[in-house]
Design a protein around this motif. Structure first.
Motif, PDB file in Angstrom:
ATOM      1  N   HIS A 123     -28.406  -3.106  30.529  1.00 22.73           N
ATOM      2  CA  HIS A 123     -29.183  -1.863  30.503  1.00 22.73           C
ATOM      3  C   HIS A 123     -29.022  -1.137  29.183  1.00 22.73           C
ATOM      4  N   VAL A 124     -27.794  -1.126  28.676  1.00 23.54           N
ATOM      5  CA  VAL A 124     -27.551  -0.466  27.387  1.00 23.54           C
ATOM      6  C   VAL A 124     -28.232  -1.252  26.268  1.00 23.54           C
ATOM      7  N   LEU A 125     -28.129  -2.570  26.313  1.00 24.99           N
ATOM      8  CA  LEU A 125     -28.726  -3.420  25.273  1.00 24.99           C
ATOM      9  C   LEU A 125     -30.242  -3.232  25.218  1.00 24.99           C
ATOM     10  N   GLU A 126     -30.853  -3.169  26.376  1.00 24.33           N
ATOM     11  CA  GLU A 126     -32.308  -2.951  26.460  1.00 24.33           C
ATOM     12  C   GLU A 126     -32.704  -1.660  25.766  1.00 24.33           C
ATOM     13  N   HIS A 127     -31.882  -0.653  25.991  1.00 29.82           N
ATOM     14  CA  HIS A 127     -32.139   0.653  25.419  1.00 29.82           C
ATOM     15  C   HIS A 127     -32.149   0.603  23.892  1.00 29.82           C
ATOM     16  N   PHE A 128     -31.234  -0.208  23.321  1.00 27.73           N
ATOM     17  CA  PHE A 128     -31.133  -0.292  21.868  1.00 27.73           C
ATOM     18  C   PHE A 128     -32.046  -1.348  21.252  1.00 27.73           C
ATOM     19  N   ALA A 129     -32.645  -2.202  22.076  1.00 28.35           N
ATOM     20  CA  ALA A 129     -33.515  -3.253  21.538  1.00 28.35           C
ATOM     21  C   ALA A 129     -34.954  -2.919  21.892  1.00 28.35           C
ATOM     22  N   LYS A 130     -35.470  -1.866  21.293  1.00 26.18           N
ATOM     23  CA  LYS A 130     -36.783  -1.344  21.664  1.00 26.18           C
ATOM     24  C   LYS A 130     -37.919  -2.330  21.400  1.00 26.18           C
ATOM     25  N   ASP A 131     -37.735  -3.226  20.433  1.00 21.82           N
ATOM     26  CA  ASP A 131     -38.770  -4.208  20.130  1.00 21.82           C
ATOM     27  C   ASP A 131     -38.748  -5.408  21.070  1.00 21.82           C
ATOM     28  N   GLY A 132     -37.819  -5.388  22.019  1.00 23.99           N
ATOM     29  CA  GLY A 132     -37.708  -6.519  22.936  1.00 23.99           C
ATOM     30  C   GLY A 132     -36.712  -7.555  22.430  1.00 23.99           C
ATOM     31  N   LEU A 133     -36.419  -8.541  23.271  1.00 33.76           N
ATOM     32  CA  LEU A 133     -35.432  -9.562  22.938  1.00 33.76           C
ATOM     33  C   LEU A 133     -35.899 -10.940  23.358  1.00 33.76           C
ATOM     34  N   ASP A 134     -35.544 -11.942  22.542  1.00 31.20           N
ATOM     35  CA  ASP A 134     -35.826 -13.344  22.887  1.00 31.20           C
ATOM     36  C   ASP A 134     -34.553 -14.070  23.331  1.00 31.20           C
ATOM     37  N   LEU A 135     -33.445 -13.719  22.681  1.00 34.61           N
ATOM     38  CA  LEU A 135     -32.198 -14.469  22.869  1.00 34.61           C
ATOM     39  C   LEU A 135     -31.039 -13.496  22.990  1.00 34.61           C
ATOM     40  N   ILE A 136     -30.349 -13.561  24.129  1.00 33.08           N
ATOM     41  CA  ILE A 136     -29.192 -12.693  24.360  1.00 33.08           C
ATOM     42  C   ILE A 136     -27.935 -13.557  24.420  1.00 33.08           C
ATOM     43  N   PHE A 137     -26.987 -13.233  23.563  1.00 37.02           N
ATOM     44  CA  PHE A 137     -25.691 -13.902  23.617  1.00 37.02           C
ATOM     45  C   PHE A 137     -24.711 -12.997  24.344  1.00 37.02           C
ATOM     46  N   ILE A 138     -23.938 -13.593  25.244  1.00 36.42           N
ATOM     47  CA  ILE A 138     -22.864 -12.852  25.891  1.00 36.42           C
ATOM     48  C   ILE A 138     -21.567 -13.507  25.433  1.00 36.42           C
ATOM     49  N   GLU A 139     -20.829 -12.812  24.584  1.00 33.98           N
ATOM     50  CA  GLU A 139     -19.571 -13.376  24.098  1.00 33.98           C
ATOM     51  C   GLU A 139     -18.467 -12.942  25.052  1.00 33.98           C
ATOM     52  N   ASN A 140     -17.966 -13.900  25.827  1.00 32.19           N
ATOM     53  CA  ASN A 140     -16.979 -13.599  26.864  1.00 32.19           C
ATOM     54  C   ASN A 140     -15.629 -13.235  26.247  1.00 32.19           C
ATOM     55  N   VAL A 141     -14.751 -12.705  27.050  1.00 29.94           N
ATOM     56  CA  VAL A 141     -13.383 -12.422  26.600  1.00 29.94           C
ATOM     57  C   VAL A 141     -12.735 -13.765  26.236  1.00 29.94           C
ATOM     58  N   GLY A 142     -12.013 -13.818  25.156  1.00 33.80           N
ATOM     59  CA  GLY A 142     -11.370 -15.052  24.729  1.00 33.80           C
ATOM     60  C   GLY A 142     -10.360 -15.510  25.773  1.00 33.80           C
ATOM     61  N   ASN A 143     -10.667 -16.627  26.442  1.00 32.59           N
ATOM     62  CA  ASN A 143      -9.860 -17.060  27.582  1.00 32.59           C
ATOM     63  C   ASN A 143     -10.453 -18.376  28.041  1.00 32.59           C
ATOM     64  N   LEU A 144      -9.605 -19.413  28.098  1.00 30.28           N
ATOM     65  CA  LEU A 144     -10.143 -20.723  28.475  1.00 30.28           C
ATOM     66  C   LEU A 144     -10.033 -20.985  29.982  1.00 30.28           C
ATOM     67  N   VAL A 145      -9.515 -20.015  30.729  1.00 28.26           N
ATOM     68  CA  VAL A 145      -9.303 -20.240  32.163  1.00 28.26           C
ATOM     69  C   VAL A 145     -10.283 -19.441  33.033  1.00 28.26           C
ATOM     70  N   CYS A 146     -10.118 -18.133  33.049  1.00 26.56           N
ATOM     71  CA  CYS A 146     -10.810 -17.291  34.037  1.00 26.56           C
ATOM     72  C   CYS A 146     -12.338 -17.181  33.941  1.00 26.56           C
ATOM     73  N   PRO A 147     -12.901 -17.134  32.740  1.00 24.76           N
ATOM     74  CA  PRO A 147     -14.363 -16.989  32.679  1.00 24.76           C
ATOM     75  C   PRO A 147     -15.126 -18.085  33.428  1.00 24.76           C
ATOM     76  N   ALA A 148     -14.502 -19.250  33.602  1.00 24.04           N
ATOM     77  CA  ALA A 148     -15.169 -20.369  34.275  1.00 24.04           C
ATOM     78  C   ALA A 148     -15.663 -20.009  35.670  1.00 24.04           C
ATOM     79  N   THR A 149     -14.958 -19.119  36.330  1.00 23.94           N
ATOM     80  CA  THR A 149     -15.274 -18.786  37.725  1.00 23.94           C
ATOM     81  C   THR A 149     -16.482 -17.875  37.884  1.00 23.94           C
ATOM     82  N   PHE A 150     -16.840 -17.146  36.829  1.00 21.74           N
ATOM     83  CA  PHE A 150     -17.802 -16.064  36.994  1.00 21.74           C
ATOM     84  C   PHE A 150     -19.139 -16.282  36.300  1.00 21.74           C
ATOM     85  N   ASP A 151     -20.151 -16.527  37.114  1.00 18.41           N
ATOM     86  CA  ASP A 151     -21.537 -16.578  36.637  1.00 18.41           C
ATOM     87  C   ASP A 151     -21.886 -15.173  36.172  1.00 18.41           C
TER      88      ASP A 151
END
Lengths: 235, 128
Positions: free
Chosen positions: A120-148
Motif C-alpha cells: 500500500h505504501v509502495l503504491e502511494h509512492f509509485a504514482k506512474d504505476g509498476l511493472d516489477l516489484i522486488f521484495i528483498e526478504n530479511v537475510g536468513n536462509l531458514v525462516c523465509p522459506a515457510t512464508f508465501d
C-alpha cells in the motif's frame, strides 16, 4: 484410526461429541493474505519477486545493478525487509526507484501481512504505476522459506564465499525456489566453491531447478538474469 | 521453525471453529506435520500444550500429531520409496565416520530427491 467413524482420532473419543473435517493448512491465514497480495500486484499490472538468501549474499547489490540496467524501460519498485535500519531502502532510492523499508524489529522473516502494508505504501509512492516489484526478504536462509509473501517468483541467492554445500544443508529453502542464483562469481578463484556441487545438490532437491550464476561486480552472467526478468513481464 | 507461532495459529483456527459450531470445548485435534515441512514435532507439541491453557475452550484439547515418514524419488531408477529419517544415516561403527548417504532400496544408488512432505495440516477437530 477409529473403527466407528473412520477418522484419524484415537479409538476412545466420544461419539456424542462432534467431529469436524477441516483439512486446512496451519499457515492458512498467511496463505490467504499472500493470495490477496498476489492478486493486488496483478491488478496493479505488475509481477513480484521474493529475494531470499543469507545476510551478505548480494541481494541489494543485485537490485542496484538490475535497476541501473532496466529502469529506463521497466517501472520498478522495491519492498525491503530488515530487522533494523533503512540502509537498504536508502540504497534503492539512490537509484531513483521507489522503495519501502519494512523493519521488523526482531522478526527473522517477512510475512504476507507485512508485505500487504508495504504494498500500500509502495503504491502511494509509485504514482506512474509498476511493472516489477522486488521484495528483498530479511537475510536468513531458514525462516523465509515457510512464508508465501504473494510473490510470483521466489529467487534464492547463494554467494561464492558461502560454500557449495549450502543447498544440501538448507533443503527446504533451495527446494522452494523458482530460481537459484549463484552470486559473486568473480570470487570463484579465491574460494573452494564448486559450481558443479551446488548444481548437483540443487537438482537433487528439484531436478528441473533453474540455476544462473553471475557477478554484479563484473557483469559476468548478468544478461541471463535480465533476460529471465524480461520474460516475466507482459509484452 | 516458528513452532510457537504455528501453535498459536492453530489455536486461533480452533477458536474460530468452536464459535462456528457452537462448541464450548475442543477435545481432540488431529494435525499432520510433513517430514519436509521444517517443523520440529516436539517443539510444536510443546508449544501447543503451553499455549492451549490460556483459554477455557482449548484448555483440555489433546493433540493427535501424525508425522509421516519421508518419501524419496530415486533419480536413477525412478522408484519412490519411504526412507525413515532414523533408519538412514548413522553407522554403528565409529571408525566408519558415522554418516552414510541415503541409498535407494531398489537400486542402491544415492540420488534421492525429496517427494512431497511439506504439508502442515489441521485435519479434524473433535468438539462438544
Amino acid at each position: 484410526m477409529c473403527d466407528t467413524c473412520g477418522c484419524q482420532l484415537h479409538e476412545h473419543h466420544h461419539h456424542d461429541a462432534k467431529v469436524v473435517e477441516v483439512n486446512r493448512s496451519l499457515l492458512e491465514a498467511n496463505r490467504k493474505q499472500a493470495d490477496s497480495n498476489r492478486h493486488h500486484i496483478e491488478h496493479m499490472g505488475a509481477v513480484a519477486i521474493n529475494l531470499i538468501s543469507s545476510p551478505g549474499s548480494g541481494k541489494t547489490t543485485l537490485l542496484e545493478r538490475t535497476i541501473e540496467a532496466l529502469k529506463e524501460t521497466v517501472r520498478i519498485g522495491v519492498i525491503e525487509g530488515d530487522i533494523e535500519t533503512e540502509r537498504d531502502a536508502d540504497r534503492i532510492r539512490a537509484k531513483g526507484v521507489p522503495a519501502v523499508q519494512l523493519t521488523t524489529g526482531g522478526a527473522c522473516h517477512l510475512d504476507a501481512p507485512m508485505v500487504h502494508s508495504g504494498l500500500h505504501v509502495l503504491e502511494h509512492f509509485a504514482k506512474d504505476g509498476l511493472d516489477l516489484i522486488f521484495i528483498e526478504n530479511v537475510g536468513n536462509l531458514v525462516c523465509p522459506a515457510t512464508f508465501d509473501l504473494g510473490e510470483h517468483r521466489r529467487v534464492v541467492l547463494l554467494s561464492t564465499p558461502e560454500g557449495s554445500d549450502k543447498p544440501a544443508k538448507y533443503p527446504a529453502t533451495f527446494r522452494g525456489a523458482d530460481l537459484v542464483l549463484i552470486t559473486k562469481t568473480d570470487l570463484l578463484p579465491y574460494f573452494d566453491f564448486s559450481v558443479d556441487e551446488a548444481t548437483r545438490e540443487t537438482r537433487l532437491l528439484k531436478p528441473d531447478q533453474a540455476i544462473l550464476a553471475l557477478s554484479a561486480t563484473t557483469g559476468d552472467g548478468f544478461d541471463a538474469w535480465l533476460a529471465y526478468l524480461r520474460q516475466l513481464l507482459p509484452r | 521453525m516458528h513452532e510457537l507461532s504455528l501453535a498459536q495459529s492453530l489455536l486461533d483456527q480452533l477458536l474460530d471453529l468452536a464459535r462456528e459450531h457452537g462448541a464450548s470445548r475442543i477435545t481432540r485435534v488431529a494435525v499432520t506435520i510433513g517430514p519436509f515441512s521444517g517443523v520440529v514435532r516436539d517443539s510444536f507439541a510443546f508449544g501447543f500444550d503451553t499455549l492451549k491453557g490460556a483459554l477455557e475452550v482449548t484448555r483440555d484439547a489433546v493433540l493427535d500429531l501424525e508425522t509421516p515418514d519421508p518419501l524419496y524419488l530415486c533419480l536413477d531408477c525412478n522408484r519412490v520409496s519411504v526412507i525413515p529419517f532414523a533408519a538412514s544415516e548413522w553407522s554403528p561403527d565409529p571408525l566408519a565416520g558415522g554418516f552414510y548417504p541415503k541409498k535407494c532400496p531398489w537400486c542402491c544408488l544415492t540420488r534421492l530427491s525429496p517427494k512431497g512432505g511439506t504439508e502442515l495440516t489441521l485435519n479434524q477437530v473433535e468438539m462438544e
